[in-house]
Every structure is written in structure tokens, then in C-alpha cells.
Design an enzyme around this catalytic site. Sequence first.
Site, short mmCIF file in Angstrom:
data_model
loop_
_atom_site.label_atom_id
_atom_site.label_comp_id
_atom_site.label_asym_id
_atom_site.label_seq_id
_atom_site.Cartn_x
_atom_site.Cartn_y
_atom_site.Cartn_z
N ARG A 52 0.81 -1.22 0.00
CA ARG A 52 0.00 0.00 0.00
C ARG A 52 0.85 1.27 0.00
O ARG A 52 0.65 2.17 -0.83
CB ARG A 52 -0.93 0.00 1.23
CG ARG A 52 -2.17 -0.88 1.09
CD ARG A 52 -2.70 -1.28 2.46
NE ARG A 52 -1.75 -2.17 3.11
CZ ARG A 52 -1.70 -3.48 2.88
NH1 ARG A 52 -2.57 -4.03 2.07
NH2 ARG A 52 -0.78 -4.23 3.46
N THR A 53 1.78 1.35 0.93
CA THR A 53 2.56 2.58 1.07
C THR A 53 3.44 2.83 -0.15
O THR A 53 3.45 3.93 -0.72
CB THR A 53 3.41 2.53 2.35
OG1 THR A 53 2.56 2.35 3.48
CG2 THR A 53 4.21 3.82 2.52
N LYS A 80 25.38 -5.47 -0.07
CA LYS A 80 26.85 -5.57 -0.02
C LYS A 80 27.42 -4.87 1.21
O LYS A 80 28.65 -4.80 1.36
CB LYS A 80 27.45 -4.95 -1.29
CG LYS A 80 26.96 -5.61 -2.57
CD LYS A 80 27.45 -4.86 -3.81
CE LYS A 80 26.88 -5.48 -5.08
NZ LYS A 80 27.29 -4.72 -6.30
N ARG A 102 11.47 3.79 4.02
CA ARG A 102 10.91 2.89 5.04
C ARG A 102 12.05 2.05 5.56
O ARG A 102 12.82 1.48 4.78
CB ARG A 102 9.80 2.01 4.45
CG ARG A 102 9.42 0.87 5.40
CD ARG A 102 8.17 0.16 4.96
NE ARG A 102 6.99 0.96 5.25
CZ ARG A 102 5.74 0.48 5.21
NH1 ARG A 102 5.52 -0.78 4.92
NH2 ARG A 102 4.72 1.27 5.46
N HIS A 130 4.60 6.42 11.46
CA HIS A 130 4.25 6.29 10.05
C HIS A 130 3.38 7.51 9.73
O HIS A 130 2.16 7.41 9.61
CB HIS A 130 3.47 4.99 9.84
CG HIS A 130 3.31 4.57 8.41
ND1 HIS A 130 3.61 5.40 7.36
CD2 HIS A 130 2.86 3.40 7.86
CE1 HIS A 130 3.36 4.76 6.22
NE2 HIS A 130 2.91 3.56 6.50
#
Length: 301
Positions: A52-53, A80, A102, A130
Site C-alpha cells: 500500500r505505502t 553488499k 521505510r 508512520h
Amino acid sequence: MPRTRSLLDLEHLSRDDITFILKLARTMHTRAPRPRLKGKRIALLFYEASTRTRVSFEFAAKLLGTHTSIISATASSVEKGESLVDTGKTLQALGADCIVVRHPSSGAPYVLARNLRVPIINAGDGMHEHPSQGLLDAYTILRHKKSLKGLKVTMIGDIQHSRVARSNIHLLSKFGAQVVLCGPAELLPETALTLAPGLKIVRHIEEAVRKSDVVMMLRVQKERLAGLNLDSEKYHIQYQLTLDRLKLAKSDAIVMHPGPMVRGMEIQTEVADSPQAVIEEQVHNGVYVRMAVMSVCMGVA
């Protein structure tokens, strides 16, 4: 509203700034989109899985006329061993005008904001906040209610591990909503009361839901429950939102869920698909709210 460099949380965002973003989102929702950010480049830096985000930020950015690039931890130099700051500096050097991030660690967006020149938008950091979800939830509520002030908003479930809950608590408390938290002690410790003034903890779902204007269900975040032996069957019996329990809320109450939603666990399918549920609407509204957020952060609101 003055130009906002980054959106890192709602705890420190003023009522005026929040109101400005919500009004801008409404404008974007009701008018044909225009390419406010034409020619800009937005990097979507996602260290955690998201549907969704991530997709709503991508769609929102494209409606604003930008170019987007999605960078995941499993398909980049992060694998890496490249640090978060070095990854951010690489994206900045490549021409990113804004970075949406995120990250599983609380505070990660702040680290980027301190070390980069471009605006940073927090798309969820650990168990902290959030902010764009909190904004879209408020926007959705205001599509159904005249004001946030005086509303009884009940949040049920895994409050302890929910960044969504924290953002909603900060925003709703600023605007005078009565916020009631409900869940077992393992997922809702008494320390939650320190998040904002006026919060109330209720352990029994029937009492919590009674006379509510908004019922917001939260998923049990099993990926963050290391070492905690939660009895799933007991939780399902005690805290699932069923049609019978929803009847205790006001007749015009709305049911919300930030997703991902686990039907049959925290919410009965019949409730999720009921006329009172605005769960799909939340997802839809996220595009307009994130359009507003990016416009504000990039100084073109």
C-alpha cells in the site's frame, strides 16, 4: 504553511501544518491532477516489504509528474554492506530531489535528514511512526465526520509495536479526539499512556467499542514479537472485531484498518466487508494525501 524540508513524524508537526496538508489533499482529490513536480526525481528507498505505502507513493509521485525509482534492500548495494547514509548520499548524487524511506530501525529517517540536503519523507521507521498513514487516516475520518474534536476513536490490537498507532495517537490528540486504546497487556503496556495527554486504556473490547465513532483495528505484528509467546487463539476470542461487537459502537461508526489485514484474526470478514468499513477508502485516499505531502516537502504547495 512554510516550506517543510522533511516529514519525519507527526509528534512535532503543528496543528496548522497538519491542517494545511489535509486541505491540500482534499484539493488534489477533487480536482484533476496537474504536474506540480514535473521533471523532479523521487527515490523510494524501502528496506521493508510494502504494498500500500510504496505503490501509493509511486502513483502519487507520477500523478505529480515526477520520475520515480524504487530501491529495495534486497536488490541494491545495501546487500553488499553499504550504510544507510552512503546509500542516501548516492541517491542524492544521482539526482534525487526527495527520498521516501521505510526502514526497520526507529530513527533511520532522522539520520538521513541530518546528513542529506534533499527532503526526507518517513514511510515508516521501526516501531516509531508512520506519519503519512496517520494523515491519510485523519483525512478518511474527516470524509465521514465533521470534525476530529470530540470523536471517540478506539484503537484495538498491537499498540506496542504499531508505528501507525503512534502517528494516529499524536495527530488525533492534537485535534481533541478522545483516544481509547484496547488490547492485552503484552501488546498494550500501561506506558502507552505517556504517548499523549488524555489517552485511556480499556482491556475489554466490548467496553472499548461502546459508543465509538471510529474503530481502528491493528494487526498483531508477529515479525516484531521476538520472545513473546502470544496465545493466538485466546487473542482471537478476546479481541476480534465481530458484527455483534460492532453493534455496540454508534450506528454511524466507521471501521478502519491500515493493513495488511488478517481476516479471521483481528477482524471478522463480515465486518471487513460491511458498509461501515472504510478500509479500501483509506488505501485510495493515501494517494491524494501523499501527493500533498510530497508537494509540501518539495516546496511547491
